[in-house]
Design a protein around this motif. Structure first.
Motif, short mmCIF file in Angstrom:
data_model
loop_
_atom_site.label_atom_id
_atom_site.label_comp_id
_atom_site.label_asym_id
_atom_site.label_seq_id
_atom_site.Cartn_x
_atom_site.Cartn_y
_atom_site.Cartn_z
N MET A 193 0.82 -1.21 0.00
CA MET A 193 0.00 0.00 0.00
C MET A 193 0.85 1.26 0.00
O MET A 193 0.33 2.36 -0.19
CB MET A 193 -0.93 0.00 1.21
N ALA A 194 2.17 1.13 0.21
CA ALA A 194 3.06 2.29 0.09
C ALA A 194 3.03 2.85 -1.32
O ALA A 194 3.47 3.98 -1.57
CB ALA A 194 4.49 1.91 0.47
N ILE A 234 11.89 12.92 -11.42
CA ILE A 234 12.22 12.42 -10.08
C ILE A 234 11.03 11.69 -9.47
O ILE A 234 11.19 10.78 -8.64
CB ILE A 234 12.70 13.57 -9.16
N ASN A 235 9.82 12.09 -9.84
CA ASN A 235 8.63 11.39 -9.35
C ASN A 235 8.66 9.93 -9.80
O ASN A 235 8.36 9.02 -9.01
CB ASN A 235 7.36 12.05 -9.88
N PHE A 236 8.98 9.72 -11.07
CA PHE A 236 9.02 8.36 -11.59
C PHE A 236 10.17 7.57 -10.98
O PHE A 236 10.06 6.36 -10.75
CB PHE A 236 9.12 8.39 -13.12
N ILE A 237 11.30 8.24 -10.68
CA ILE A 237 12.42 7.57 -10.03
C ILE A 237 12.00 7.14 -8.62
O ILE A 237 12.29 6.02 -8.18
CB ILE A 237 13.65 8.50 -9.97
N GLY A 238 11.31 8.04 -7.91
CA GLY A 238 10.83 7.71 -6.58
C GLY A 238 9.89 6.52 -6.59
O GLY A 238 9.94 5.64 -5.71
N MET A 239 9.03 6.46 -7.60
CA MET A 239 8.12 5.33 -7.73
C MET A 239 8.91 4.04 -7.96
O MET A 239 8.58 2.99 -7.37
CB MET A 239 7.15 5.56 -8.90
N ALA A 240 9.97 4.11 -8.76
CA ALA A 240 10.80 2.94 -9.03
C ALA A 240 11.50 2.46 -7.76
O ALA A 240 11.62 1.25 -7.51
CB ALA A 240 11.82 3.26 -10.12
N VAL A 241 11.97 3.41 -6.95
CA VAL A 241 12.63 3.05 -5.69
C VAL A 241 11.63 2.37 -4.75
O VAL A 241 11.95 1.36 -4.10
CB VAL A 241 13.25 4.30 -5.02
N THR A 242 10.42 2.91 -4.67
CA THR A 242 9.38 2.30 -3.83
C THR A 242 9.09 0.88 -4.27
O THR A 242 9.01 -0.05 -3.45
CB THR A 242 8.09 3.14 -3.89
N ILE A 243 8.95 0.69 -5.57
CA ILE A 243 8.67 -0.64 -6.11
C ILE A 243 9.83 -1.60 -5.81
O ILE A 243 9.62 -2.77 -5.47
CB ILE A 243 8.42 -0.57 -7.63
N THR A 249 -0.45 17.73 -0.57
CA THR A 249 -0.74 16.30 -0.69
C THR A 249 0.55 15.49 -0.62
O THR A 249 0.59 14.41 -0.03
CB THR A 249 -1.45 16.01 -2.03
N GLY A 250 1.63 16.04 -1.19
CA GLY A 250 2.90 15.35 -1.19
C GLY A 250 3.46 15.13 0.20
O GLY A 250 3.88 14.03 0.56
N ILE A 251 3.49 16.19 1.01
CA ILE A 251 4.01 16.08 2.38
C ILE A 251 3.14 15.14 3.19
O ILE A 251 3.63 14.26 3.91
CB ILE A 251 4.09 17.47 3.05
N ALA A 252 1.81 15.30 3.06
CA ALA A 252 0.88 14.45 3.81
C ALA A 252 1.08 12.98 3.43
O ALA A 252 1.18 12.10 4.30
CB ALA A 252 -0.56 14.87 3.53
N ILE A 254 13.38 1.14 2.35
CA ILE A 254 13.62 1.60 0.97
C ILE A 254 12.32 2.06 0.31
O ILE A 254 12.29 3.09 -0.38
CB ILE A 254 14.29 0.48 0.14
N ALA A 255 11.24 1.31 0.54
CA ALA A 255 9.94 1.70 -0.02
C ALA A 255 9.53 3.07 0.50
O ALA A 255 9.03 3.92 -0.26
CB ALA A 255 8.89 0.65 0.32
N PHE A 256 9.75 3.30 1.78
CA PHE A 256 9.42 4.60 2.38
C PHE A 256 10.29 5.70 1.78
O PHE A 256 9.80 6.79 1.46
CB PHE A 256 9.59 4.55 3.90
N VAL A 257 11.58 5.43 1.63
CA VAL A 257 12.49 6.41 1.02
C VAL A 257 12.04 6.76 -0.38
O VAL A 257 12.11 7.94 -0.81
CB VAL A 257 13.94 5.88 1.01
N GLY A 258 11.55 5.76 -1.11
CA GLY A 258 11.05 6.03 -2.47
C GLY A 258 9.88 6.99 -2.47
O GLY A 258 9.82 7.89 -3.33
N VAL A 259 8.99 6.86 -1.49
CA VAL A 259 7.87 7.79 -1.39
C VAL A 259 8.37 9.19 -1.05
O VAL A 259 7.90 10.20 -1.58
CB VAL A 259 6.84 7.30 -0.33
#
Length: 301
Positions: free
Chosen positions: A106-107, A128-137, A254-257, A290-295
């Motif tokens: 759910m992250a 960077i948004n897409f990179i963050g998504m990749a890190v989360t995945i 929304t991003g910070i929240a 790592i998933a949290f860092v990606g978010v």
């Protein structure tokens, strides 16, 4: 004044993460005892009346009768997508793979919400948004994928059905959040949640009639341990958790929240060990972090 508003939003987001951790554990326990379908409906009925009583004493309204037409259009859609479709899949995932792994998957909700915001609301998404998504995945993959031996093929460590259910829950929650933003605007977040819950109750009622499953609901009411867990989950989930999440996105970005709320997969590790006696490896803890860092990357950079 702006700083105070931001602090309120960030505090509400942190409180949301704590609430969702508690409710995930409570609903996993209840779902394993009486099934995920009855838990879904009963917790919404409880939450509807809890919010009504709370709102009556807070502003003299038991029901969201002062909501705009626009709110009554978009918030029910959000409720069907988030509570009926998203939570139906998520709660079944709790039963199949447990709350800890489900909440880790759910992250993906914040990136998914941002993706739908980009498609529906024309919100901006950068590289960077897409990179963050990749890190989360990648963090999630570290937990759910494993090799049986060093040269063996990579296999799913948890049932594929459970992983897909949790992913479907993340999509439902993310899309539901976008429609919540469309409908809520400056409206009271608790009463906005009540409108979403009402739509959820209606949706599940139709489902129970179609499946002829009402007897399961009545049987659940007779299970005292399950009802205790559902009651706890109802207070910390659709009442406090969801309402605080809406309060948060009203008072900060929304991003910070979403970033603060995404700490749930880390928070839930200790309760999972204590309550369900799960054996958690350092690799799984690393994957959750790592998933949290990606978010965080997705929204902060």
């Amino acid at each position: 004044m702006i700083l105070e508003k931001s602090i309120l939003g960030e505090s509400a987001a942190l409180a949301t993460a704590v609430c969702w951790t508690i409710t995930a554990i409570a609903f996993e326990f209840a779902g394993k005892k009486v099934g995920s379908l009855p838990v879904n409906l009963i917790r919404l009925i409880f939450a509807f009346f809890i919010i009504g009583i709370f709102s009556y004493f807070r502003k003299g309204l038991f029901f969201a009768s002062d909501a705009s037409l626009e709110a009554w259009i978009w918030l029910p859609i959000s409720g069907i997508i988030g509570f009926v479709i998203g939570d139906l899949l998520l709660f079944q995932a709790f039963v199949v793979i447990g709350a800890r792994v489900s909440m880790l998957i759910m992250a993906l909700t914040p990136p998914i919400a941002a993706f739908f915001g980009w498609l529906i609301l024309n919100e901006h998404m950068s590289a960077i948004n897409f990179i963050g998504m990749a890190v989360t995945i990648s963090g999630i993959a570290m937990v759910i994928l494993a090799k049986e031996h060093s040269k063996g093929p990579i296999k799913m460590k948890y049932p594929v059905k459970g992983v897909l259910l949790a992913f479907g829950g993340a999509v439902g929650q993310g899309l539901g959040l976008v429609f919540s933003k469309l409908g809520m605007k400056d409206y009271d977040p608790f009463l906005a949640t009540q409108i979403r819950i009402l739509a959820g109750i209606a949706g599940f009622s139709v489902l129970f009639f179609a499946l002829n499953k009402w007897k399961n609901v009545f049987a659940a009411f007779r299970d005292k341990k399950a009802m205790t867990s559902i009651s706890i989950g109802s207070v910390f989930g659709p009442f406090l958790g969801v309402s605080l999440s809406l309060l948060s996105i009203q008072h900060t970005t929304t991003g910070i929240a979403s970033t603060i709320m995404a700490i749930v997969p880390v928070l839930i590790i200790i309760p999972s060990v204590v309550v369900f006696k799960e054996r958690i490896t350092p690799k799984e803890i690393t994957g959750a972090v790592i998933a949290f860092v990606g978010v965080v990357m997705f929204f902060v950079f």
